[in-house]
Write a protein that holds these residues in place. Sequence first.
Motif, PDB file in Angstrom:
ATOM      1  N   SER A 186      67.227  56.217 -16.302  1.00  0.00           N
ATOM      2  CA  SER A 186      68.079  55.047 -16.071  1.00  0.00           C
ATOM      3  C   SER A 186      67.233  53.777 -16.167  1.00  0.00           C
ATOM      4  O   SER A 186      66.127  53.711 -15.625  1.00  0.00           O
ATOM      5  CB  SER A 186      68.731  55.134 -14.684  1.00  0.00           C
ATOM      6  OG  SER A 186      69.382  53.925 -14.352  1.00  0.00           O
ATOM      7  N   LYS A 213      68.175  49.599 -15.700  1.00  0.00           N
ATOM      8  CA  LYS A 213      69.201  48.596 -15.404  1.00  0.00           C
ATOM      9  C   LYS A 213      68.540  47.227 -15.243  1.00  0.00           C
ATOM     10  O   LYS A 213      67.485  47.104 -14.625  1.00  0.00           O
ATOM     11  CB  LYS A 213      69.957  48.952 -14.119  1.00  0.00           C
ATOM     12  CG  LYS A 213      70.649  50.309 -14.141  1.00  0.00           C
ATOM     13  CD  LYS A 213      71.863  50.310 -15.046  1.00  0.00           C
ATOM     14  CE  LYS A 213      72.602  51.647 -14.987  1.00  0.00           C
ATOM     15  NZ  LYS A 213      73.761  51.679 -15.893  1.00  0.00           N
ATOM     16  N   THR A 233      72.549  48.640 -23.265  1.00  0.00           N
ATOM     17  CA  THR A 233      73.164  49.934 -23.573  1.00  0.00           C
ATOM     18  C   THR A 233      72.860  50.913 -22.450  1.00  0.00           C
ATOM     19  O   THR A 233      72.207  50.574 -21.467  1.00  0.00           O
ATOM     20  CB  THR A 233      72.626  50.501 -24.906  1.00  0.00           C
ATOM     21  OG1 THR A 233      71.221  50.802 -24.751  1.00  0.00           O
ATOM     22  CG2 THR A 233      72.800  49.502 -26.040  1.00  0.00           C
ATOM     23  N   ASN A 234      73.324  52.151 -22.628  1.00  0.00           N
ATOM     24  CA  ASN A 234      73.097  53.169 -21.606  1.00  0.00           C
ATOM     25  C   ASN A 234      71.627  53.513 -21.432  1.00  0.00           C
ATOM     26  O   ASN A 234      71.216  53.970 -20.361  1.00  0.00           O
ATOM     27  CB  ASN A 234      73.885  54.444 -21.948  1.00  0.00           C
ATOM     28  CG  ASN A 234      75.378  54.237 -21.808  1.00  0.00           C
ATOM     29  OD1 ASN A 234      75.832  53.395 -21.029  1.00  0.00           O
ATOM     30  ND2 ASN A 234      76.159  54.983 -22.572  1.00  0.00           N
ATOM     31  N   ASN A 235      70.833  53.323 -22.484  1.00  0.00           N
ATOM     32  CA  ASN A 235      69.425  53.726 -22.390  1.00  0.00           C
ATOM     33  C   ASN A 235      68.453  52.603 -22.765  1.00  0.00           C
ATOM     34  O   ASN A 235      67.305  52.871 -23.101  1.00  0.00           O
ATOM     35  CB  ASN A 235      69.157  54.935 -23.283  1.00  0.00           C
ATOM     36  CG  ASN A 235      69.354  54.630 -24.747  1.00  0.00           C
ATOM     37  OD1 ASN A 235      70.049  53.696 -25.097  1.00  0.00           O
ATOM     38  ND2 ASN A 235      68.727  55.410 -25.601  1.00  0.00           N
TER      39      ASN A 235
END
Length: 661
Positions: free
Chosen positions: A24, A26, A193-195
């Motif tokens: 993760s 963020k 994005t998610n990654n």
Amino acid sequence: MWILKNSKELLEHLKSTHFSRVHSIKAFDFSTLYTTIPHSKLKERLTKIISNAFTSKNGNRKYKFIVVNYDKTYFVKEKSDSENKYTETDIIRMLNFLIDNIFVVFGGKVFQQIVGIPMGTNCAPLLADIFLYSYEAEFIQSLVSEGKRYLASDFNFTYRYIDDVLSINNPKFADYLSSIYPSELEVKETTETNNSASYLDIMLSYDTDGHMNTSLYDKRDDFNFSITNFPFLSSNIPSSPAYGVFISQLIRYARASTKYTDFVLRARRLSDKLLSQGYVCDRLTSSLRKFYGRYGELVIHYDVPLSRMVDDILAREPKILEYQTQQYKLFPGLALAYAILFSSRSLTLRYREAHREIQGGNLQKLQELHCESSGMKAFCTDNMLRELEIIRQSCGGHGYLNASGIAMLVTTSAPFVTADGETTILYLQVARYLLKRYALASSGQLLDGCTSYLSMNHSAYKCPLMSEVDCRNLSALCDMYRYRAYRTVAATANLVQTDVMNGMPQHFAHNKNLVNLVRSAKAHCYYSVVKEFTEAVQKLKASPQIIKVLGTLCCFYAIHGIAEESGEFLETQTMGLEQLQWIKRLQVTLLGEIRPDAVALVDAFDHHDAVLLSAIGSYDGNAYERLFKSTEMDPMNKQEVHPSYSQYLRPFIQEMNKAKL
């Protein structure tokens, strides 16, 4: 939680941290930090922090003064002769005075600012930093005091630079924002994005294996107009510091870029810009060499020699190997070489084991050994000759030259296809053994060895490629080759059995299905090679970098084989059309991933120039010089004009040019 001074500090901390797996990333931003800080809470928090600095953990007074000099600042317990000493009360009083006396002139009127602090002052970033830190420290201390150390550890990789926050491996960080910071502040997530996420001037991302990657991020890259941000040599700036800009930017790029491709992309873009602004390529090359020598620790993990770095950044003529079509021609042969290498090692070990048993009177493995060795001989020589011809064609006219060494390789390798058994005959011997083993498996016998898959239950088979990411899973690809081989062998065996049951003699039934028998043998051999290559990479004891490179090459070999023989994989329902599209996309993607290590993978075989005898494939890369030298050695070029011209052609031309009346 970590308070950062700059992005360099972040990169240094990330490099010193060994993440087992990143899952993760963020990023967050305070929308209006400076203008929304309440004065009452700011003064309260600053007073508390200053008091903590002057007192010990047990609450007793630890320091009396803080001395602020021009070159250093330090605490004093009792007394000091310095005129620049301040007590705890002095500092708190001065800060309160500063906060209470912020005025703004607007429209000819003077207003007092009662919420927020002005951004333009020198102390504003520090005050905001300390203000946020007080809440963060209080939150972590409360978790520890409540016995929630496991939860506090989730914030180990949370970083903040004033109003920008980064959180790694803490996907629920957003849920705690209201518990950490005061309600007056608004925090928004800025994750791309998610990654991946951009933070300061760094782009952070992680791959499917959980490996962290960093590269330089510049929001100006998205502008639809050009930016002038480096000096022109035509200006009044001296040339020495102007070229120093190139070195300083290379240092910045190398620190930020985990991957060599990202570093080269930035460096090449910079060199293009500087060349267009009057810089000289030779001096840029000299600066690049200076950077490589002085700051080698920044680029050592790229494992790239200086000569290649110079070519990649400053060379303006693209190398032949940079063309994707050339990669598509050459890399399958490179992958095949390593597949054969690992498969031959495995076969040699099995041969030695079987040889010991045969010497002891046990002949059980003799037939399997004959099947495997026959199949490998046919498979290797067949594919070797095909790849050699592709390599020869990829060199254009040079491939025909004796000086290239390739023509000699093709002609000397061609006889191996028929020597000691023509490939078709050997494939048929393999197919005959496969039919025998399939018959045993059909009768309920469990098989071992290379044909153990024939006795497996494949009725519940489902394509293991559930998403495009699965196409990189070597075990999944191996399963696909195994199922294709099983379906092909089973279909051929059923055809032969049907003909025999209809009264056809067995040798006639075999002759009727010779093409299918050869296909079955090839499918079995392909599965065996992919299996051995996969297992060798998975068991390999080497550095992570080598394992990654060979894993990519193994994946490409399996992917390329599926793409080339997609008809059989679709016919046997090993995969669907959607999976085939994923396979073909990855096939092209892997070309670019293999390219940086392609030359090293070839050099690893350590074939000496004296063995290759190739003007265009020498270790020093001086192809044109060696080709020119080889033409000088040709007997026809010993004289500037061949004698045949003076003896035959010249008299003929003169006779033709005579005037006719």
